[in-house]
Enzyme design. Structure first.
Site, PDB file in Angstrom:
ATOM      1  N   ASP A 273       0.945  -1.246  -0.020  1.00 12.92           N
ATOM      2  CA  ASP A 273       0.106   0.068   0.163  1.00 12.92           C
ATOM      3  C   ASP A 273       1.047   1.252   0.093  1.00 12.92           C
ATOM      4  O   ASP A 273       1.891   1.237   0.663  1.00 12.92           O
ATOM      5  CB  ASP A 273      -0.795  -0.087   1.183  1.00 12.92           C
ATOM      6  CG  ASP A 273      -1.738   1.021   1.255  1.00 12.92           C
ATOM      7  OD1 ASP A 273      -2.436   1.616   0.169  1.00 12.92           O
ATOM      8  OD2 ASP A 273      -2.261   1.659   2.295  1.00 12.92           O
ATOM      9  N   THR A 274       0.430   2.262  -0.728  1.00 15.19           N
ATOM     10  CA  THR A 274       1.091   3.558  -0.628  1.00 15.19           C
ATOM     11  C   THR A 274       0.711   4.403   0.575  1.00 15.19           C
ATOM     12  O   THR A 274      -0.683   4.349   0.657  1.00 15.19           O
ATOM     13  CB  THR A 274       0.781   4.406  -1.887  1.00 15.19           C
ATOM     14  OG1 THR A 274       1.479   3.600  -3.169  1.00 15.19           O
ATOM     15  CG2 THR A 274       1.608   5.673  -1.864  1.00 15.19           C
TER      16      THR A 274
ATOM     17  N   SER B 280     -30.877  35.062  40.820  1.00 12.94           N
ATOM     18  CA  SER B 280     -31.697  33.830  40.643  1.00 12.94           C
ATOM     19  C   SER B 280     -33.204  34.292  40.090  1.00 12.94           C
ATOM     20  O   SER B 280     -33.165  34.927  39.160  1.00 12.94           O
ATOM     21  CB  SER B 280     -32.095  33.247  42.095  1.00 12.94           C
ATOM     22  OG  SER B 280     -32.731  32.091  42.100  1.00 12.94           O
TER      23      SER B 280
ATOM     24  N   ASP C   2     -26.220  28.805  41.649  1.00 14.13           N
ATOM     25  CA  ASP C   2     -27.195  29.964  42.216  1.00 14.13           C
ATOM     26  C   ASP C   2     -26.596  30.831  43.265  1.00 14.13           C
ATOM     27  O   ASP C   2     -26.137  30.044  44.098  1.00 14.13           O
ATOM     28  CB  ASP C   2     -28.487  29.342  42.614  1.00 14.13           C
ATOM     29  CG  ASP C   2     -29.608  30.208  42.682  1.00 14.13           C
ATOM     30  OD1 ASP C   2     -29.316  31.398  43.277  1.00 14.13           O
ATOM     31  OD2 ASP C   2     -30.856  30.035  42.517  1.00 14.13           O
TER      32      ASP C   2
END
Length: 748
Positions: free
Chosen positions: A40-41, A228, A548
């Site tokens: 494979d390349t 809040s 909160d």
């Protein structure tokens, strides 16, 4: 008029980082070995990795079947120069199943000099040559603003607002009472505060704002600060396209309609699926997602459903011409293993900036949530929508989400909802995330094939969405546990040097043992309260928890008490829960007083025994005892939630006459056994809304003369002390830095 801001001359110490730039230029003769090349390349790409920095892994694209690739791709790393930074270079081969490592090399960044730029060759497998171009420079323009001063945008706003307020106060007070207003230097700074308290606070604050708007008081205010539930109303008001051209009256009508629906209607399977899938996009981009994100979506769908894409930055258009007060919002940064009453950093939000005054670090709102390192953004995300921040600002309610929705079978047994909230600590909502890992949804290392990547991401998304759906539409563990519900964001102070930290009042002496002991003699006697407020946050933690602010105390005084803002008059509205309608109403105000004293901030003495002497009233006035000595101390007009004169009068001075008029006003707030105004009631029928809205509208209008008189006194104070909250530059020079040893609690 230009003026000298002494806070600009206080140096907030910070360490500069280095920017290390790597250009992957090219490689020649890339090989998989003799045998591998026969099969494979190579399809080469390059991975770069520096373990000592966030966003530490970078990679190039890959080229198919190319042994002489030319990438010419540029990557940047933000580095701590005090760390041993080593660049790891890996040459990879992309495959369909699993990518293959072709070779590795390392490069010590310390071998480069600042300002140097050079090409460096690397040899792999004795054949392949790769050329990288590297440069090192100092990051002299961080993305965080390090300063004790207000930002330039807020300073400009204040100057424009003073011009407007000067004319508005003359109109409000008349020529005789406003004769002391010769110039903008005589204009007092007025701030309006709203407490937490869920929808009760939101609905009550809507009535307050209508009264302040119609009476002209709102036109005389520089700031409006919320916590809040009050922030939910502020968000609704300021995000509305018709405000401030139209007043709160029409907007409140829309609000009444929106909160009359059962919140369970927001949890249909189709809607929940839409919420969760939109959050997957956030999670997969690398940002933490918690239940607070979902809670914010539900709040947004209820209150600002037609403007869910709004951001905090987009509110700037409302205040750029100083047409209305500057809105200030807040949350807390908390530690997983420490009570928020002992340690909490107040985080302030405005359309101009987000930051923590304790450390003198601020950023543009669109950077909140992005990845930072040593004050510089290393990965920017889209700005969080306003509804996400609304979820963070009111995140206490995500803890007991089953109580909010009424899906718990035990909701009428045992403790009341208010008692449950009273017992909540940060430990209930902050998970101790010891791994502190990044949240990027990544596949196996090196996976490049698009089909494999898509399949991996699809499986991850399906699994995550399924878990969240099951948790939300069934009575699952998500409803029965409180762990991990806090908002979570990337730590914008990651990697900073906190050897120096700053009190909120940086020009006051923190080293006096006697003065510290004096402050402990406060009306709230719990010795654990605020015990560790001088501790710094953990700059090594990749993420921080934000919750909160009402979990420490329920009034946003820390935003307004910053001496840089020089507030003369504070009009606060407290919608906090009380055991009964006849209970003393000063618990939260006393906590604010103690916090102010421990931070060496001027605050009038709060006498809780005024309740015993004068009984329950609609509002109380607390002034500095000696204005000539306490020149920087504000006056406080404190409104409490009480149905007193409203029972008899339908408008100030206008008696109720008919049976219907009397019945509509004959109600209790905290003593009603049906609890229509409970902190955890997230559905308000029209009658309950109108009762609470009209009560606070009346109470505010009924005391307009009290507010006007306080404004007149504040004009006189300001005229006599034009340099209020200012200091000489010589004092600033003598106190550039405050070391932690001076800020730690003195030992006996």
């Amino acid at each position: 008029m230009s003026f000298i801001d002494p806070y600009q001359h206080i140096i907030v110490e910070h360490q500069y980082s280095h920017k290390f730039t790597v250009v992957v230029l090219r490689a020649t003769k890339v090989t998989k070995g003799t045998f591998g090349d026969m099969l494979d390349t190579p399809d080469p790409y390059v991975e770069l990795f520096i373990s000592t920095t966030p966003d530490s892994r970078k990679r190039t694209r890959h080229f198919n079947n190319d042994i002489n690739p030319v990438w010419n791709e540029t990557f940047e790393f933000i580095l701590d120069p005090n760390q041993e930074n080593v660049l790891e270079i890996t040459l990879m081969d992309a495959n369909y199943v699993m990518d293959e490592t072709l070779g590795t090399a390392t490069f010590p960044v310390s071998s480069m000099k600042v300002g140097e730029k050079k090409e460096v060759p690397f040899i792999f497998n004795q054949v392949t040559e790769m050329i990288l171009e590297m440069s090192l420079e100092v990051c002299s323009c961080p993305d965080l603003r390090f300063s004790m001063a207000l930002c330039d945008q807020e300073k400009t706003f204040r100057q424009q607002r003073k011009e407007n307020i000067k004319e508005n106060m003359k109109k409000l007070l008349g020529p005789k009472k406003s004769e002391g207003l010769y110039s903008t230097r005589d204009v007092p700074v007025v701030a309006i505060l709203g407490s937490g308290g869920g929808f009760r606070a939101m609905v009550g604050f809507s009535g307050v704002m209508k009264a302040l708007y119609e009476s002209g008081i709102l036109d005389c205010a520089t700031y409006i600060a919320g916590l809040s539930g009050s922030t939910w109303y502020m968000s609704t008001l300021y995000s509305h396209p018709d405000f401030p051209e139209k007043g709160p009256e029409e907007i409140n009508e829309e609000l009444m309609k929106n909160v009359s629906h059962n919140p369970l209607l927001l949890l249909t399977p189709q809607k929940v699926k839409r919420y969760v899938e939109s959050l997957w996009k956030k999670k997969s981009s690398g940002q933490p997602v918690t239940f607070t994100d979902i809670f914010g979506m539900l709040i947004g769908e209820t209150l600002i459903q037609n403007r869910m894409s709004m951001t905090l930055s987009s509110l700037k258009e409302k205040v750029n011409a100083a047409r209305c007060p500057l809105p200030l919002f807040t949350c807390l940064h908390v530690k997983p293993d420490v009570s928020e009453l002992m340690f909490a950093d107040w985080v302030e939000f405005s359309p101009y900036e987000i930051g923590m005054a304790k450390y003198g670090t601020f950023m543009a709102p669109d950077l909140f949530g992005s990845k930072f390192f040593m004050g510089t953004v290393v990965k920017k995300y889209e700005e969080n929508p306003l509804h996400f921040l609304m979820g963070v600002w009111g995140s206490a309610f995500s803890i007991l989400f089953n109580r909010v929705l009424g899906v718990s079978g035990s909701q009428n047994k045992g403790s009341t909802m208010e008692e449950e909230l009273e017992n909540i600590t940060a430990k209930h909502i902050v998970s101790n995330d010891s791994s502190d890992s990044d949240d990027e949804a990544q596949g196996p290392k090196g996976t490049e094939n698009e089909e494999a990547e898509k399949e991996y991401q699809s499986d991850n998304q399906a699994s995550w969405v399924h878990r969240m759906l099951m948790a939300l539409v069934s009575d699952s563990a998500l409803f029965n546990t409180r762990e991990g519900r806090a908002g979570k964001v990337h730590n914008f102070m990651l990697g900073l040097n906190l050897n120096t930290s700053y009190p909120l009042s940086p020009l006051r002496d923190f080293s006096s043992q006697d003065s510290f002991d004096d402050e402990l003699d406060a009306a709230v006697a719990d010795p654990d309260e605020f015990e560790r407020i001088y501790e710094p946050l953990d700059v090594k933690s990749k993420k921080i928890h934000v919750v909160d602010s009402g979990l420490t105390f329920n009034l946003p005084y820390p935003l307004i008490l910053r001496p840089q803002r020089g507030v003369d008059l504070i009009i606060s509205f407290d919608f906090s829960a009380r055991p009964s309608d006849t209970s003393p109403p000063f618990k939260e105000l006393l906590l604010a007083e103690k916090w102010a004293k421990m931070n060496k901030l001027p605050f009038p003495k709060i006498d809780p025994y005024v309740f015993d002497r004068e009984g329950l009233k609609e509002c109380y006035v607390f002034k500095p005892k000696n204005p000539d000595v306490e020149k920087d101390c504000p006056t406080i007009i404190h409104f409490v939630l009480a149905n007193i004169n409203f029972r008899k009068y339908k408008a100030p001075g206008v008696l109720r006459e008919t049976k219907e008029e009397k019945e509509i006003a004959d109600f209790d707030i905290f003593d009603d056994p049906e609890s229509p105004f409970s902190t955890f009631n997230f559905q308000y029928p029209n009658q309950a809304f109108k009762r609470l809205h009209d009560l606070m509208y009346f109470n505010t209008l009924n005391n307009i003369d009290v507010i006007k008189d306080a404004i007149v006194e504040s004009i006189e104070y300001r005229r006599q002390n034009p340099s209020r909250c200012s200091v000489s530059l010589s004092n600033v020079e003598a106190r550039k830095f405050f070391n932690k040893e001076f800020l730690s609690k003195p030992t006996v």
